[in-house]
Design a protein around this motif. Structure first.
Motif, PDB file in Angstrom:
ATOM      1  N   GLU A   1     -50.835 -56.804  24.362  1.00 38.57           N
ATOM      2  CA  GLU A   1     -52.293 -57.106  25.031  1.00 38.57           C
ATOM      3  C   GLU A   1     -52.397 -58.500  25.546  1.00 38.57           C
ATOM      4  O   GLU A   1     -53.138 -58.661  26.643  1.00 38.57           O
ATOM      5  CB  GLU A   1     -53.301 -56.540  23.948  1.00 38.57           C
ATOM      6  N   ALA A   2     -51.909 -59.297  24.938  1.00 38.00           N
ATOM      7  CA  ALA A   2     -51.909 -60.584  25.431  1.00 38.00           C
ATOM      8  C   ALA A   2     -51.451 -60.876  26.824  1.00 38.00           C
ATOM      9  O   ALA A   2     -51.793 -61.518  27.856  1.00 38.00           O
ATOM     10  CB  ALA A   2     -51.435 -61.856  24.463  1.00 38.00           C
ATOM     11  N   TYR A   3     -50.305 -60.387  27.011  1.00 41.53           N
ATOM     12  CA  TYR A   3     -49.212 -60.252  28.345  1.00 41.53           C
ATOM     13  C   TYR A   3     -50.166 -59.507  29.190  1.00 41.53           C
ATOM     14  O   TYR A   3     -50.061 -59.904  30.552  1.00 41.53           O
ATOM     15  CB  TYR A   3     -47.903 -59.630  27.953  1.00 41.53           C
ATOM     16  N   THR A   4     -50.690 -58.148  29.255  1.00 42.98           N
ATOM     17  CA  THR A   4     -51.283 -57.434  29.882  1.00 42.98           C
ATOM     18  C   THR A   4     -52.666 -57.800  30.382  1.00 42.98           C
ATOM     19  O   THR A   4     -53.569 -57.409  31.214  1.00 42.98           O
ATOM     20  CB  THR A   4     -51.066 -55.874  29.765  1.00 42.98           C
ATOM     21  N   GLY A   5     -53.574 -58.444  29.490  1.00 45.43           N
ATOM     22  CA  GLY A   5     -54.699 -58.658  29.437  1.00 45.43           C
ATOM     23  C   GLY A   5     -55.845 -57.556  29.178  1.00 45.43           C
ATOM     24  O   GLY A   5     -56.950 -57.877  29.501  1.00 45.43           O
ATOM     25  N   VAL A   6     -55.051 -56.506  28.664  1.00 41.47           N
ATOM     26  CA  VAL A   6     -55.964 -55.216  28.360  1.00 41.47           C
ATOM     27  C   VAL A   6     -55.575 -54.694  27.050  1.00 41.47           C
ATOM     28  O   VAL A   6     -54.529 -55.050  26.667  1.00 41.47           O
ATOM     29  CB  VAL A   6     -56.205 -54.150  29.447  1.00 41.47           C
ATOM     30  N   ALA A   7     -56.165 -53.744  26.360  1.00 43.94           N
ATOM     31  CA  ALA A   7     -55.922 -52.950  25.327  1.00 43.94           C
ATOM     32  C   ALA A   7     -54.572 -52.182  25.460  1.00 43.94           C
ATOM     33  O   ALA A   7     -54.707 -51.565  26.479  1.00 43.94           O
ATOM     34  CB  ALA A   7     -56.939 -52.254  24.700  1.00 43.94           C
ATOM     35  N   ALA A   8     -53.906 -52.019  24.819  1.00 47.98           N
ATOM     36  CA  ALA A   8     -52.680 -51.105  24.686  1.00 47.98           C
ATOM     37  C   ALA A   8     -53.295 -49.628  24.758  1.00 47.98           C
ATOM     38  O   ALA A   8     -54.402 -49.506  24.039  1.00 47.98           O
ATOM     39  CB  ALA A   8     -51.743 -51.126  23.645  1.00 47.98           C
ATOM     40  N   THR A   9     -52.637 -48.736  25.394  1.00 44.21           N
ATOM     41  CA  THR A   9     -53.117 -47.258  25.484  1.00 44.21           C
ATOM     42  C   THR A   9     -52.979 -46.734  24.208  1.00 44.21           C
ATOM     43  O   THR A   9     -52.065 -46.861  23.467  1.00 44.21           O
ATOM     44  CB  THR A   9     -52.294 -46.469  26.440  1.00 44.21           C
ATOM     45  N   ASP A  10     -54.150 -45.912  23.822  1.00 43.39           N
ATOM     46  CA  ASP A  10     -53.857 -44.930  22.559  1.00 43.39           C
ATOM     47  C   ASP A  10     -53.405 -43.873  22.989  1.00 43.39           C
ATOM     48  O   ASP A  10     -53.762 -42.998  23.425  1.00 43.39           O
ATOM     49  CB  ASP A  10     -55.556 -44.826  22.357  1.00 43.39           C
ATOM     50  N   THR A  11     -52.081 -43.618  22.283  1.00 46.67           N
ATOM     51  CA  THR A  11     -50.955 -42.824  22.598  1.00 46.67           C
ATOM     52  C   THR A  11     -51.624 -41.359  21.882  1.00 46.67           C
ATOM     53  O   THR A  11     -51.042 -40.346  22.389  1.00 46.67           O
ATOM     54  CB  THR A  11     -49.662 -42.972  22.337  1.00 46.67           C
ATOM     55  N   ALA A  12     -52.693 -41.354  20.992  1.00 44.85           N
ATOM     56  CA  ALA A  12     -53.140 -40.167  20.137  1.00 44.85           C
ATOM     57  C   ALA A  12     -54.079 -39.585  21.341  1.00 44.85           C
ATOM     58  O   ALA A  12     -54.328 -38.397  21.247  1.00 44.85           O
ATOM     59  CB  ALA A  12     -53.809 -40.594  19.044  1.00 44.85           C
ATOM     60  N   THR A  13     -54.566 -40.179  22.433  1.00 42.38           N
ATOM     61  CA  THR A  13     -55.654 -39.469  23.195  1.00 42.38           C
ATOM     62  C   THR A  13     -55.137 -39.578  24.758  1.00 42.38           C
ATOM     63  O   THR A  13     -55.668 -38.766  25.632  1.00 42.38           O
ATOM     64  CB  THR A  13     -56.976 -40.088  23.125  1.00 42.38           C
ATOM     65  N   SER A  14     -54.270 -40.459  25.150  1.00 43.28           N
ATOM     66  CA  SER A  14     -53.959 -40.489  26.577  1.00 43.28           C
ATOM     67  C   SER A  14     -52.431 -40.859  26.565  1.00 43.28           C
ATOM     68  O   SER A  14     -51.729 -41.286  25.784  1.00 43.28           O
ATOM     69  CB  SER A  14     -54.776 -41.406  27.249  1.00 43.28           C
ATOM     70  N   ARG A  15     -51.708 -40.705  27.923  1.00 48.21           N
ATOM     71  CA  ARG A  15     -50.447 -41.319  28.316  1.00 48.21           C
ATOM     72  C   ARG A  15     -50.485 -42.193  29.567  1.00 48.21           C
ATOM     73  O   ARG A  15     -51.153 -41.861  30.505  1.00 48.21           O
ATOM     74  CB  ARG A  15     -49.701 -39.795  28.776  1.00 48.21           C
ATOM     75  N   GLU A  16     -49.992 -43.196  29.497  1.00 46.17           N
ATOM     76  CA  GLU A  16     -50.053 -44.136  30.601  1.00 46.17           C
ATOM     77  C   GLU A  16     -48.573 -43.946  31.431  1.00 46.17           C
ATOM     78  O   GLU A  16     -48.602 -44.122  32.693  1.00 46.17           O
ATOM     79  CB  GLU A  16     -49.841 -45.490  30.081  1.00 46.17           C
ATOM     80  N   VAL A  17     -47.539 -43.633  30.758  1.00 43.92           N
ATOM     81  CA  VAL A  17     -46.291 -43.175  31.550  1.00 43.92           C
ATOM     82  C   VAL A  17     -45.406 -42.336  30.733  1.00 43.92           C
ATOM     83  O   VAL A  17     -45.345 -42.281  29.276  1.00 43.92           O
ATOM     84  CB  VAL A  17     -45.339 -44.669  31.717  1.00 43.92           C
ATOM     85  N   ILE A  18     -44.692 -41.536  31.121  1.00 40.80           N
ATOM     86  CA  ILE A  18     -43.485 -40.952  30.588  1.00 40.80           C
ATOM     87  C   ILE A  18     -42.275 -41.690  31.099  1.00 40.80           C
ATOM     88  O   ILE A  18     -41.761 -41.532  32.190  1.00 40.80           O
ATOM     89  CB  ILE A  18     -43.488 -39.445  30.971  1.00 40.80           C
ATOM     90  N   VAL A  19     -41.349 -42.143  30.081  1.00 42.35           N
ATOM     91  CA  VAL A  19     -40.127 -42.646  30.437  1.00 42.35           C
ATOM     92  C   VAL A  19     -39.056 -41.478  30.204  1.00 42.35           C
ATOM     93  O   VAL A  19     -38.902 -40.829  29.440  1.00 42.35           O
ATOM     94  CB  VAL A  19     -39.775 -43.783  29.292  1.00 42.35           C
ATOM     95  N   GLY A  20     -38.479 -41.272  31.434  1.00 46.22           N
ATOM     96  CA  GLY A  20     -37.313 -40.255  31.610  1.00 46.22           C
ATOM     97  C   GLY A  20     -35.826 -41.049  31.683  1.00 46.22           C
ATOM     98  O   GLY A  20     -35.816 -42.117  32.479  1.00 46.22           O
ATOM     99  N   LEU A  21     -34.809 -40.800  30.951  1.00 47.49           N
ATOM    100  CA  LEU A  21     -33.562 -41.132  30.812  1.00 47.49           C
ATOM    101  C   LEU A  21     -32.654 -40.212  30.983  1.00 47.49           C
ATOM    102  O   LEU A  21     -32.721 -39.267  30.726  1.00 47.49           O
ATOM    103  CB  LEU A  21     -33.321 -41.899  29.693  1.00 47.49           C
ATOM    104  N   SER A  22     -31.629 -40.400  32.064  1.00 45.49           N
ATOM    105  CA  SER A  22     -30.681 -39.532  32.286  1.00 45.49           C
ATOM    106  C   SER A  22     -29.427 -39.113  31.103  1.00 45.49           C
ATOM    107  O   SER A  22     -29.352 -40.156  30.441  1.00 45.49           O
ATOM    108  CB  SER A  22     -29.787 -39.935  33.460  1.00 45.49           C
ATOM    109  N   ALA A  23     -29.101 -38.118  31.016  1.00 47.42           N
ATOM    110  CA  ALA A  23     -27.839 -37.765  30.173  1.00 47.42           C
ATOM    111  C   ALA A  23     -26.832 -37.216  30.683  1.00 47.42           C
ATOM    112  O   ALA A  23     -26.904 -36.770  31.866  1.00 47.42           O
ATOM    113  CB  ALA A  23     -28.488 -36.844  28.893  1.00 47.42           C
ATOM    114  N   GLN A  24     -25.411 -37.169  30.246  1.00 49.09           N
ATOM    115  CA  GLN A  24     -24.335 -36.741  30.781  1.00 49.09           C
ATOM    116  C   GLN A  24     -24.214 -35.303  30.878  1.00 49.09           C
ATOM    117  O   GLN A  24     -23.427 -34.632  31.602  1.00 49.09           O
ATOM    118  CB  GLN A  24     -23.112 -37.550  30.262  1.00 49.09           C
ATOM    119  N   SER A  25     -24.876 -34.529  30.088  1.00 47.50           N
ATOM    120  CA  SER A  25     -24.868 -32.860  29.768  1.00 47.50           C
ATOM    121  C   SER A  25     -26.258 -32.212  29.239  1.00 47.50           C
ATOM    122  O   SER A  25     -27.015 -33.031  28.519  1.00 47.50           O
ATOM    123  CB  SER A  25     -23.645 -32.658  28.919  1.00 47.50           C
TER     124      SER A  25
END
Length: 128
Positions: A56-80
């Motif tokens: 929060e100090a770095y961004t200057g805003v409150a962290a997203t409440d993950t119980a009520t919203s999504r800010e991003v979905i992180v997707g990573l590749s897999a080999q199979s």
């Protein structure tokens, strides 16, 4: 070469790091200070974990409440498809929440989970 840094707020660095190490992320020497930690996902991708107050100090805003919203979905590749399922199953065993069975969309197979903080992730495999 471009590197990617994924920054996430967490309540406890050690607990979060243990969860991500269960998925194969590395970085035993990675604590940057008492408020942040860096783990390696791949040669070009790092996961930056920050205590909520530091995030929060770095961004200057409150962290997203993950119980009520999504800010991003992180997707990573897999080999199979099997690795996709294995990684999500490992996330669930480590305390995360698997988000149902895998989904096929054309050549892509994907399966999602939420980590200990409720951040949403997915692993995906693109068939050739």
């Amino acid at each position: 070469m471009t590197m990617t840094f994924i920054n996430l707020p967490v309540r406890d660095l050690a607990t979060a790091a243990e969860f991500y190490r269960a998925l194969g992320f590395t970085g035993d020497q990675a604590e940057l200070d008492g408020d942040s930690m860096m783990l390696t996902i791949s040669d070009n991708t790092r996961l930056m974990l920050h205590l909520h107050s530091a995030f929060e100090a770095y961004t200057g805003v409150a962290a997203t409440d993950t119980a009520t919203s999504r800010e991003v979905i992180v997707g990573l590749s897999a080999q199979s498809r099997e690795q996709v399922d294995e990684l999500v199953d490992r996330a669930a065993v480590a305390g995360g929440e698997a988000l149902g069975p895998g989904m096929t969309n054309g050549p892509m197979y994907m399966r999602g989970f939420r980590d200990l903080e409720g951040h949403q992730w997915s692993f995906l495999h693109m068939a050739s």
